[in-house]
Motif scaffolding. Structure first.
Motif, PDB file in Angstrom:
ATOM      1  N   SER A   1       0.841  -1.199   0.000  1.00  0.00           N
ATOM      2  CA  SER A   1       0.000   0.000   0.000  1.00  0.00           C
ATOM      3  C   SER A   1       0.872   1.244   0.000  1.00  0.00           C
ATOM      4  O   SER A   1       1.995   1.242   0.507  1.00  0.00           O
ATOM      5  CB  SER A   1      -0.948   0.008   1.200  1.00  0.00           C
ATOM      6  N   GLY A   2       0.348   2.299  -0.579  1.00  0.00           N
ATOM      7  CA  GLY A   2       1.066   3.568  -0.610  1.00  0.00           C
ATOM      8  C   GLY A   2       2.055   3.695  -1.750  1.00  0.00           C
ATOM      9  O   GLY A   2       2.880   4.608  -1.759  1.00  0.00           O
TER      10      GLY A   2
ATOM     11  N   SER B   1      -8.515   5.244  -3.235  1.00  0.00           N
ATOM     12  CA  SER B   1      -7.443   4.466  -2.626  1.00  0.00           C
ATOM     13  C   SER B   1      -7.923   3.679  -1.404  1.00  0.00           C
ATOM     14  O   SER B   1      -8.853   4.067  -0.726  1.00  0.00           O
ATOM     15  CB  SER B   1      -6.317   5.407  -2.226  1.00  0.00           C
TER      16      SER B   1
ATOM     17  N   GLY C   1      -6.063   3.521   1.034  1.00  0.00           N
ATOM     18  CA  GLY C   1      -5.335   4.141   2.141  1.00  0.00           C
ATOM     19  C   GLY C   1      -6.247   4.659   3.225  1.00  0.00           C
ATOM     20  O   GLY C   1      -7.198   5.381   2.968  1.00  0.00           O
ATOM     21  N   ARG C   2      -5.929   4.302   4.459  1.00  0.00           N
ATOM     22  CA  ARG C   2      -6.772   4.783   5.555  1.00  0.00           C
ATOM     23  C   ARG C   2      -6.350   6.188   5.926  1.00  0.00           C
ATOM     24  O   ARG C   2      -5.179   6.485   5.941  1.00  0.00           O
ATOM     25  CB  ARG C   2      -6.577   3.940   6.832  1.00  0.00           C
ATOM     26  N   THR C   3      -7.285   7.053   6.208  1.00  0.00           N
ATOM     27  CA  THR C   3      -6.881   8.350   6.744  1.00  0.00           C
ATOM     28  C   THR C   3      -7.381   8.474   8.173  1.00  0.00           C
ATOM     29  O   THR C   3      -7.148   9.460   8.835  1.00  0.00           O
ATOM     30  CB  THR C   3      -7.436   9.510   5.895  1.00  0.00           C
TER      31      THR C   3
ATOM     32  N   PRO D   1      -6.896   7.222  11.754  1.00  0.00           N
ATOM     33  CA  PRO D   1      -5.876   6.469  12.497  1.00  0.00           C
ATOM     34  C   PRO D   1      -6.450   5.402  13.410  1.00  0.00           C
ATOM     35  O   PRO D   1      -5.762   4.460  13.782  1.00  0.00           O
ATOM     36  CB  PRO D   1      -5.166   7.540  13.330  1.00  0.00           C
ATOM     37  N   THR D   2      -7.743   5.556  13.771  1.00  0.00           N
ATOM     38  CA  THR D   2      -8.283   4.576  14.705  1.00  0.00           C
ATOM     39  C   THR D   2      -8.885   3.382  13.961  1.00  0.00           C
ATOM     40  O   THR D   2      -9.382   2.460  14.561  1.00  0.00           O
ATOM     41  CB  THR D   2      -9.367   5.226  15.588  1.00  0.00           C
TER      42      THR D   2
ATOM     43  N   VAL E   1      -6.173  -1.762  11.305  1.00  0.00           N
ATOM     44  CA  VAL E   1      -5.391  -2.053  10.114  1.00  0.00           C
ATOM     45  C   VAL E   1      -5.360  -3.552   9.855  1.00  0.00           C
ATOM     46  O   VAL E   1      -5.002  -4.010   8.790  1.00  0.00           O
ATOM     47  CB  VAL E   1      -3.956  -1.518  10.278  1.00  0.00           C
TER      48      VAL E   1
ATOM     49  N   ASP F   1       1.645  -5.534   4.363  1.00  0.00           N
ATOM     50  CA  ASP F   1       1.580  -4.481   5.372  1.00  0.00           C
ATOM     51  C   ASP F   1       1.640  -5.021   6.784  1.00  0.00           C
ATOM     52  O   ASP F   1       1.929  -4.288   7.724  1.00  0.00           O
ATOM     53  CB  ASP F   1       0.261  -3.709   5.232  1.00  0.00           C
TER      54      ASP F   1
END
Ligand SMILES: Nc1nc2c(ncn2[C@@H]2O[C@H](COP(=O)(O)OP(=O)(O)O)[C@@H](O)[C@H]2O)c(=O)[nH]1
Ligand SMILES: Nc1nc2c(ncn2[C@@H]2O[C@H](COP(=O)(O)OP(=O)(O)O)[C@@H](O)[C@H]2O)c(=O)[nH]1
Lengths: 271, 271
Positions: free
Chosen positions: A11-12, A30, A32-34, A36-37, A40, A72
């Motif tokens: 990822s990324g 994406s 991609g998580r934005t 943080p909580t 994952v 990841d």
């Protein structure tokens, strides 16, 4: 034309961005998580985006298969399994459709025609996890490796990195597309050799436009300069796009049908 | 002054390069393999480079501890253990030296005063393996996270990425240096808050020089521009260098002695 393109990589590395750049429209968002909580640990599902594009007057029906970044987790054993399963499932579906589609001239084809494999631009070489994933994928589909975010490499580093990767591909006997073909004439062989020396394509993607000489182009702007994705002296995005959608589109579809699918079918029959 | 700095992060994030940039001389050679047939599975040893530098008229004796990239294997369970062991071993050595060094005013100090933690510039957030490693290291040493190869982020992406990382650090309760200190006066607290909002420092490293306005500076040259490592509008390398070698050098050494070493010593006594 039905063309099914899968993207694979950590990822990324700009996979979602590249899809949107290739087909000049925001097709995918994406993984991609934005937040943080957000946990994952859950493995996101494989997503398929369908769209139509017009290319050289030809209407192309696309399935873009965006896979969640592998590698990841702390332990990535068998992180390739969901991807391998997806490829097999499409081939299995096609066998079923071939058997039941007596009147239908062509069964719906969801077989993966090309896997774009994203390599992190470390400057060193492939990581053990990349080699592990490539070993499995190159056996069952057309794999085209690309150097992700190649704007983080100078031209010297890029040349060196490509050499190292090509040597590692040879060392591990990874069957990277395009494949050698005894039926090729001299011109076709020369073209293939040129392509083989360029792979992995060093790409840059962008879902934003920047102003270059008064023209709006896909690019990335920074304090020290503007990267133009379509500029062949900046990156090989145009070469990749040409390769996938123009020069090798038909061959990618044919090789999937005649090589990978045939091998799968044989195994099913003998199993 | 004896200052011991450790660098930790995946391979290919520019750790070796940053060390050479920080101390303006080729102190370390990268762990990166350029020989594709070299086995990747063996875990390279932790390397310590010793050197002297002169800073603001003060002679600084440096130990640079370069750790092999963690997280390169398919299964990275416990990849932090060699690093944790190294940190503990230095504290254990110091206990022994304190006991035997009756005449020697100051025992040789090899305790790790600062761990620079390199974050891959994915644009998304920390990876599970980063969080796993940070959880262990922040408990036993001063950890300062940096965004590696930050030239691959636009300023917008960089600001967003920093926000996400800071939120994740807070969410996981990771004790990142500098630590809050009730004894600080208002000015010191204001300085600490400013530093805290800047961390992780977005860095770029280079062991090459480029010509900028007729001057030779550390930088990276590409088709679309020249990155000047020392230019504060390009990256935060100068802020990091200032922080490590000038403003916070003494505090990094003191905190190691009074907080981390004391905690270690207490555990040894009660064990
Ligand atoms: N430097 C650089 N950054 C990129 C490139 N492509 C995408 N990015 C950025 O990288 C981040 C992650 O991209 P994304 O497409 O979400 O990656 P994915 O997780 O692999 O799908 C975003 O901030 C993008 O803007 C590229 O070619 N070069
Ligand atoms: N884009 C970019 N590349 C860098 C930077 N620092 C180092 N590199 C390049 O990244 C590659 C790996 O660097 P290296 O220091 O060996 O990484 P290490 O494996 O973490 O020690 C080399 O080609 C370096 O020139 C940086 O700040 N930005």
């Amino acid at each position: 034309f039905q063309f099914n393109l899968m993207v694979v990589g950590q990822s990324g590395l700009g996979k979602s961005t590249l899809i949107n750049t290739l087909f000049a429209s925001p097709l995918v968002t994406s993984y991609g998580r934005t937040n943080p909580t957000e946990a994952v640990e859950r493995t996101p599902e494989i997503k398929v985006e369908r769209c139509y594009i017009q290319e050289n007057g030809v209407k192309l029906k696309l399935n873009i298969i965006d896979t969640p970044g592998y590698g990841d987790q702390v332990n990535n054993e068998k992180c390739w399994e969901p991807i391998v399963k997806y490829i097999y499932d499409q081939q299995a579906s096609y066998i079923r459709r071939e058997l039941t589609a007596s009147r239908e001239k062509y069964p719906v084809d969801t077989r993966v025609h090309c896997v774009l494999f994203f390599i992190q631009p470390t400057g060193h070489g492939l990581k053990p996890i990349d080699i592990a994933v490539l070993k499995r994928l190159t056996e069952i589909a057309n794999v085209v490796p690309v150097i992700a975010k190649s704007d983080s490499l100078t031209l010297d580093e890029r040349a060196q990195f490509k050499q190292t990767i090509q040597a590692e591909i040879a060392h591990h006997n990874l069957k990277i597309y395009p494949y050698p073909n005894d039926e090729y004439d001299e011109d076709e062989r020369a073209l293939n050799d040129r392509i083989k020396s360029q792979i992995p394509f060093a790409i840059v993607g962008s879902d934003r436009t920047v102003l270059v000489n008064g023209r709006e182009v896909r690019g990335r702007k920074n304090r020290w300069g503007v990267i133009n994705v379509e500029d062949e002296t900046h990156c090989e995005f145009s070469s990749l796009r040409n390769f996938l959608i123009s020069t090798h589109l038909q061959d990618l579809i044919d090789t999937t049908a005649h090589t990978h699918y045939e091998a799968f079918r044989k195994r099913q029959l003998t199993a």
